[in-house]
Design a protein around this motif. Structure first.
Motif, PDB file in Angstrom:
ATOM      1  N   ASP A   1      -1.869   9.475  -5.865  1.00  0.00           N
ATOM      2  CA  ASP A   1      -1.216   9.400  -4.555  1.00  0.00           C
ATOM      3  C   ASP A   1      -0.863   7.958  -4.198  1.00  0.00           C
ATOM      4  O   ASP A   1       0.207   7.694  -3.644  1.00  0.00           O
ATOM      5  CB  ASP A   1      -2.135   9.999  -3.485  1.00  0.00           C
ATOM      6  CG  ASP A   1      -1.479  10.015  -2.110  1.00  0.00           C
ATOM      7  OD1 ASP A   1      -0.457  10.713  -1.945  1.00  0.00           O
ATOM      8  OD2 ASP A   1      -1.978   9.301  -1.215  1.00  0.00           O
ATOM      9  N   LEU A   2      -1.747   7.024  -4.522  1.00  0.00           N
ATOM     10  CA  LEU A   2      -1.452   5.610  -4.261  1.00  0.00           C
ATOM     11  C   LEU A   2      -0.208   5.156  -5.017  1.00  0.00           C
ATOM     12  O   LEU A   2       0.672   4.482  -4.462  1.00  0.00           O
ATOM     13  CB  LEU A   2      -2.649   4.735  -4.655  1.00  0.00           C
ATOM     14  CG  LEU A   2      -3.863   4.772  -3.729  1.00  0.00           C
ATOM     15  CD1 LEU A   2      -5.009   3.979  -4.347  1.00  0.00           C
ATOM     16  CD2 LEU A   2      -3.512   4.215  -2.354  1.00  0.00           C
TER      17      LEU A   2
ATOM     18  N   VAL B   1       0.841  -1.191   0.000  1.00  0.00           N
ATOM     19  CA  VAL B   1       0.000   0.000   0.000  1.00  0.00           C
ATOM     20  C   VAL B   1       0.878   1.245   0.000  1.00  0.00           C
ATOM     21  O   VAL B   1       0.827   2.070  -0.897  1.00  0.00           O
ATOM     22  CB  VAL B   1      -0.953   0.003   1.214  1.00  0.00           C
ATOM     23  CG1 VAL B   1      -1.783   1.283   1.227  1.00  0.00           C
ATOM     24  CG2 VAL B   1      -1.860  -1.217   1.180  1.00  0.00           C
ATOM     25  N   ASP B   2       1.698   1.367   1.020  1.00  0.00           N
ATOM     26  CA  ASP B   2       2.656   2.470   1.102  1.00  0.00           C
ATOM     27  C   ASP B   2       3.752   2.057   2.077  1.00  0.00           C
ATOM     28  O   ASP B   2       3.707   0.976   2.681  1.00  0.00           O
ATOM     29  CB  ASP B   2       1.990   3.782   1.543  1.00  0.00           C
ATOM     30  CG  ASP B   2       1.194   3.631   2.837  1.00  0.00           C
ATOM     31  OD1 ASP B   2       1.670   2.916   3.749  1.00  0.00           O
ATOM     32  OD2 ASP B   2       0.114   4.216   2.937  1.00  0.00           O
TER      33      ASP B   2
ATOM     34  N   GLN C   1       2.911   6.704  -3.413  1.00  0.00           N
ATOM     35  CA  GLN C   1       3.269   6.061  -2.146  1.00  0.00           C
ATOM     36  C   GLN C   1       3.934   4.700  -2.383  1.00  0.00           C
ATOM     37  O   GLN C   1       4.853   4.309  -1.666  1.00  0.00           O
ATOM     38  CB  GLN C   1       2.025   5.897  -1.273  1.00  0.00           C
ATOM     39  CG  GLN C   1       1.442   7.193  -0.741  1.00  0.00           C
ATOM     40  CD  GLN C   1       2.403   7.906   0.203  1.00  0.00           C
ATOM     41  OE1 GLN C   1       3.150   7.268   0.945  1.00  0.00           O
ATOM     42  NE2 GLN C   1       2.404   9.230   0.149  1.00  0.00           N
ATOM     43  N   ARG C   2       3.464   3.989  -3.396  1.00  0.00           N
ATOM     44  CA  ARG C   2       4.093   2.712  -3.727  1.00  0.00           C
ATOM     45  C   ARG C   2       5.541   2.923  -4.155  1.00  0.00           C
ATOM     46  O   ARG C   2       6.433   2.169  -3.779  1.00  0.00           O
ATOM     47  CB  ARG C   2       3.318   2.009  -4.847  1.00  0.00           C
ATOM     48  CG  ARG C   2       1.954   1.494  -4.436  1.00  0.00           C
ATOM     49  CD  ARG C   2       1.171   1.010  -5.641  1.00  0.00           C
ATOM     50  NE  ARG C   2       1.687  -0.233  -6.176  1.00  0.00           N
ATOM     51  CZ  ARG C   2       1.285  -1.443  -5.804  1.00  0.00           C
ATOM     52  NH1 ARG C   2       0.350  -1.570  -4.884  1.00  0.00           N
ATOM     53  NH2 ARG C   2       1.804  -2.520  -6.359  1.00  0.00           N
TER      54      ARG C   2
ATOM     55  N   ARG D   1      -0.039  -5.020  -8.925  1.00  0.00           N
ATOM     56  CA  ARG D   1      -0.747  -3.751  -8.992  1.00  0.00           C
ATOM     57  C   ARG D   1      -2.098  -3.925  -9.677  1.00  0.00           C
ATOM     58  O   ARG D   1      -2.246  -4.738 -10.597  1.00  0.00           O
ATOM     59  CB  ARG D   1       0.107  -2.748  -9.763  1.00  0.00           C
ATOM     60  CG  ARG D   1      -0.356  -1.302  -9.667  1.00  0.00           C
ATOM     61  CD  ARG D   1       0.662  -0.351 -10.271  1.00  0.00           C
ATOM     62  NE  ARG D   1       0.727  -0.442 -11.723  1.00  0.00           N
ATOM     63  CZ  ARG D   1       1.761  -0.909 -12.398  1.00  0.00           C
ATOM     64  NH1 ARG D   1       2.835  -1.357 -11.756  1.00  0.00           N
ATOM     65  NH2 ARG D   1       1.748  -0.949 -13.721  1.00  0.00           N
TER      66      ARG D   1
ATOM     67  N   VAL E   1      -6.206   1.139 -11.157  1.00  0.00           N
ATOM     68  CA  VAL E   1      -5.621   2.333 -10.535  1.00  0.00           C
ATOM     69  C   VAL E   1      -4.819   3.116 -11.571  1.00  0.00           C
ATOM     70  O   VAL E   1      -4.859   4.353 -11.615  1.00  0.00           O
ATOM     71  CB  VAL E   1      -4.742   1.938  -9.335  1.00  0.00           C
ATOM     72  CG1 VAL E   1      -4.062   3.158  -8.737  1.00  0.00           C
ATOM     73  CG2 VAL E   1      -5.570   1.227  -8.272  1.00  0.00           C
TER      74      VAL E   1
ATOM     75  N   VAL F   1      -6.509  10.595  -5.832  1.00  0.00           N
ATOM     76  CA  VAL F   1      -6.270   9.462  -4.927  1.00  0.00           C
ATOM     77  C   VAL F   1      -5.433   8.390  -5.630  1.00  0.00           C
ATOM     78  O   VAL F   1      -4.503   7.815  -5.052  1.00  0.00           O
ATOM     79  CB  VAL F   1      -7.607   8.873  -4.443  1.00  0.00           C
ATOM     80  CG1 VAL F   1      -7.384   7.567  -3.693  1.00  0.00           C
ATOM     81  CG2 VAL F   1      -8.327   9.873  -3.554  1.00  0.00           C
ATOM     82  N   ALA F   2      -5.762   8.100  -6.901  1.00  0.00           N
ATOM     83  CA  ALA F   2      -5.006   7.088  -7.644  1.00  0.00           C
ATOM     84  C   ALA F   2      -3.550   7.506  -7.820  1.00  0.00           C
ATOM     85  O   ALA F   2      -2.627   6.692  -7.648  1.00  0.00           O
ATOM     86  CB  ALA F   2      -5.660   6.847  -9.004  1.00  0.00           C
TER      87      ALA F   2
END
Length: 435
Positions: free
Chosen positions: A391-392, A338-339, A395-396, A365, A369, A388-389
């Motif tokens: 940011d995901l 996730v992160d 973070q990955r 993945r 996304v 949001v996508a």
């Protein structure tokens, strides 16, 4: 007996004639004519239906007893006609859990012929399923009625991981290891001597064997191949994140397909391959072995396993592996991230594997996304979804950068493409002697 369209047309015609008789002559004559004509049509249709009983087609079903999850698996119905032509509607009652070709299948066949009808089913869950009957409708010779019957062709099939993909991968690896392709790929990329062959255009002069060249009088080059009998260990996560659905399958199923594809590639390259499946503890442990027969063992033992809504214990899985496998090995952990914050235990566990082992983190993945992150937006809700996508994904990347700083190899691929990407990366690791 099921009346056909022609019978309904004749009945409508009799109704029109009865109205004409009613209007032109008398109501009694109209009603009598209607009843008489209807009885005549019904009698002829019944006689036509009885004639069909001796001309019924024969139907046989051919389906593999081991189907591949997430694939269009072919099913063949063999139809054999008798003395007359046949107009058919066929329903095959495949399991309700499958998606597949819409029924009925319609076909027209000449007399004394045998023809195969092929359709596909698409299972999305592993397990055992019952295949039921085949229902057939055949049009009578004068096309007045349908003869409807069921054939009790019941059988049981099992849905396995992607066996069709494994078959294709076997062909690919065989082609890459034979003939000119094999020579081109093996020349100078390994550490173990394989053979001598004559120097050709494009060969690297650094691999010329000068002593052999002097003895034979023609330039000879050394062909090297990657070192074999190394150890490949695969740790497959079956925890909470692996229960999510991606492209119609659980993420765990994509991971299981990737596990078997990687195991096949490792066994084909002569490595010893072992597999561990874990959540809060090691659920299944298969010790590393060599040989193609070991692949069947992996398939049979891994197929029944399902993911669980449990948080995985990465440190426990890595500790068990270190206790069981003392020799250096390529350790592939198939999971998801996730992160960096949520995956801190995974990062710590993989960091403990270096430098004794070569750790390799493979994440699956969700391609949706990616689609959402790169989609142009025109309203506020879709813009928030895109943010949001993005940011995901960012973070990955932070988590992957942290892993790479610790000497961990990383592969982040769409779940539905991870098998091919993972095999290609493994072959690159072997070619570069990273293990």
């Amino acid at each position: 007996m099921v009346p056909a369209l022609r019978t309904y047309g004749l009945l409508l015609l009799s109704g029109a004639m009865a109205v004409m008789l009613w209007l032109l002559f008398s109501p009694t004559l109209g009603v009598g004519g209607l009843l008489l004509f209807n009885l005549l049509v019904g009698g002829v249709a019944l006689w036509d239906h009885r004639r069909l009983r001796s001309r019924r087609v024969q139907v046989l079903r051919q389906v593999a007893h081991r189907l591949s999850i997430g694939r269009d698996n072919p099913v063949t119905l063999t139809l054999i006609t008798g003395d007359g032509p046949a107009t058919l509607q066929v329903w095959d009652a495949y399991p309700l859990a499958f998606s597949g070709t819409a029924m009925p299948l319609q076909v027209q066949l000449p007399p004394q012929t045998q023809q195969d009808l092929t359709y596909t089913v698409h299972p999305t869950q592993r397990g055992t399923y019952d295949w039921k009957y085949v229902q057939v409708r055949q049009l009578s010779p004068w096309k007045l009625s349908w003869h409807d019957w069921r054939l009790p062709l019941a059988e049981t099939v099992a849905v396995y991981p992607d066996l069709l993909g494994l078959r294709s991968l076997t062909i690919r690896l065989t082609l890459e290891s034979s003939g000119n392709i094999r020579r081109a790929r093996r020349l100078g990329i390994g550490t173990e001597f394989a053979e001598l062959r004559e120097y050709g255009v494009g060969d690297d002069p650094r691999f010329i064997d000068w002593k052999a060249t002097a003895r034979r009088g023609v330039p000879l080059v050394r062909v090297l191949e990657p070192e074999q009998e190394q150890t490949l260990m695969i740790l497959l996560d079956r925890g909470r994140l692996m229960t999510a659905q991606v492209k119609g399958l659980a993420r765990f199923d994509w991971g299981l397909n990737a596990t078997l594809s990687l195991a096949l590639a490792g066994l084909h390259r002569g490595d010893r391959v072992g597999v561990g499946v874990f959540d809060r503890q090691i659920h299944t442990w298969i010790a590393p072995q060599r040989g193609q027969a070991h692949l069947n063992t992996l398939i049979e033992q891994l197929t029944p396993i399902e993911p669980k809504l449990l948080e995985p214990d990465y440190l426990g899985a890595v500790t068990t592996l270190a206790n069981q496998q003392t020799r250096r090995a390529l350790v592939v952990v198939i999971t998801d991230i996730v992160d960096a914050t949520a995956s801190v235990e995974l990062l710590a566990a993989l960091g403990r594997l270096t430098p004794r082992y070569l750790p390799f983190c493979v994440t699956l993945r969700d391609p949706q996304v990616d689609v959402q992150a790169h989609r142009l937006t025109q309203d506020i809700p879709s813009s928030y979804a895109r943010a949001v996508a993005l940011d995901l994904l960012a973070q990955r990347q932070v988590a992957f950068a942290s892993l790479q700083q610790q000497g961990v190899l990383v592969l982040d691929a769409p779940a539905n493409q991870v098998s091919t990407s993972l095999v290609d990366r493994y072959l690159q690791i072997k070619a570069k002697h990273q293990l």
